[in-house]
Design a protein around this motif. Sequence first.
Motif, mmCIF file in Angstrom:
data_model
loop_
_atom_site.group_PDB
_atom_site.id
_atom_site.type_symbol
_atom_site.label_atom_id
_atom_site.label_comp_id
_atom_site.label_asym_id
_atom_site.label_seq_id
_atom_site.Cartn_x
_atom_site.Cartn_y
_atom_site.Cartn_z
ATOM 1 N N HIS A 408 40.429 36.689 39.604
ATOM 2 C CA HIS A 408 40.541 37.075 38.194
ATOM 3 C C HIS A 408 42.020 37.009 37.776
ATOM 4 N N GLU A 426 45.264 42.407 39.902
ATOM 5 C CA GLU A 426 44.423 41.613 39.012
ATOM 6 C C GLU A 426 43.571 42.490 38.098
ATOM 7 N N LYS A 427 42.811 41.818 37.249
ATOM 8 C CA LYS A 427 41.982 42.489 36.250
ATOM 9 C C LYS A 427 40.812 43.240 36.873
ATOM 10 N N GLN A 428 40.384 42.853 38.076
ATOM 11 C CA GLN A 428 39.211 43.473 38.701
ATOM 12 C C GLN A 428 39.551 44.094 40.055
#
Length: 437
Positions: A408, A426-428
């Motif tokens: 991500h 990261e985003k996740q």
Amino acid sequence: MKEKEKELQLKDSKLMDALALENSLKAEIKHLEHTVFELEATNQTLKDEHQALQMAFTALEEKYHKVQEENSELMARWLSQKMKEADVMNQENDRFFRHKQERLQKDLEDAASEPVQIQAEAITGVYMRGVTPICLSASLPTKAQCILDAHEGEVNAVLWSPTGSLFATGGSDRKIKLWDYNGGQCTCKGTLLGSNAGITALEFDFDEAFVLGASNDYASRLWSLSDQRLRHTLTGHSGKVLTAKFLGDSTKVVTGSHDRTLKIWDLHTRACSKTIFAGSSCNDLVTLHASSIISGHFDKRVRFWDPRSDQTINEISLQGRITSLALSPDRATLLACTREDTLKVIDLRMNQVVYTLSADNFKVAFDYSRAVFSPDGSYAMAGSSDGTLYIWNIKKEKVERTLKEHTHAIMACSWHPSGSVILSSEKQKKVVLWSDI
């Protein structure tokens, strides 16, 4: 006899007509004379008005020229003051750099006077608190050594402590987590609670006694590392706080917010000591020797502030919204990450962009994506929307290495003070630690 009477009557009729015409013409002459008199009076009034307007115009023209002269004088004084302030900033940069070089030289001399097993430290990855690593040359990792599910959602911030003995992560789950890095392994050593919304930015103080966190709940907070307790909550912004930094020492803090203001906080009184109206949402800021604040904004401008004043002392306009700012180790260069998918390297002495770093597939994912310098100032690093971590050689203006492990968009990254280990988030949920060890 009758003919004579008719002639007399005809003559009388003509005479009466002539007299009537004469009277009509005399009346018309009087009317025209009256009209001429009125026109002359109107003309005189217009002449008087024209003369008055001409005098007013002359006075305004003189005033305009005077204002122009005053403006030119003020511009000259302003430019002179700006040059003086730039000279002061350059002198402070030079002093700081000399002091750092002297301290580095002394540290090297002290280190050379006793045996030090550097190889053992490099193998184990153990770093002592209170001892700042010296980075003479940064290395570029090639593999992911640790992959952590650090938070329950987005990991907005990741940062090594000044000594590199631990690192912190901040997430949208409202938590800050502290991690030990020992023997190539990462272990969570504590969780800092108290925020009411996601953490947006992190900062350690120089003595590694406190960690500062900015939050989406319009506040920033200070925790002590010794007991992991919340010490201060700084509220007063009317929008998300996107960045928070110590100003000079651990007694003052400066924050930047989506509400288009910067606020300076005195931790002794736990109150805001100054509010600066920046004119645009502040996505990141850095502090320079406690004498200057540099902020990056949504309106594509980098602004330079004197904490003692509400006015900008300098401003640089870029081509894209600014998502992050970082200072080089010698504090003479500024790294700005922008939404036009480039990193701009700005020489603070010349106040201009000297390098532009980009790549074909590099895309900045967020308005708060973070980019950093390497500890030796040779490289710049930032994450892309496709999960690739890019490392540029600054002077060559080319990508030196790409690292791919994230699936991500990368939000933040941090380079270990020793120059050998890298973190990215990261985003996740995930944080990746990159190393060759």
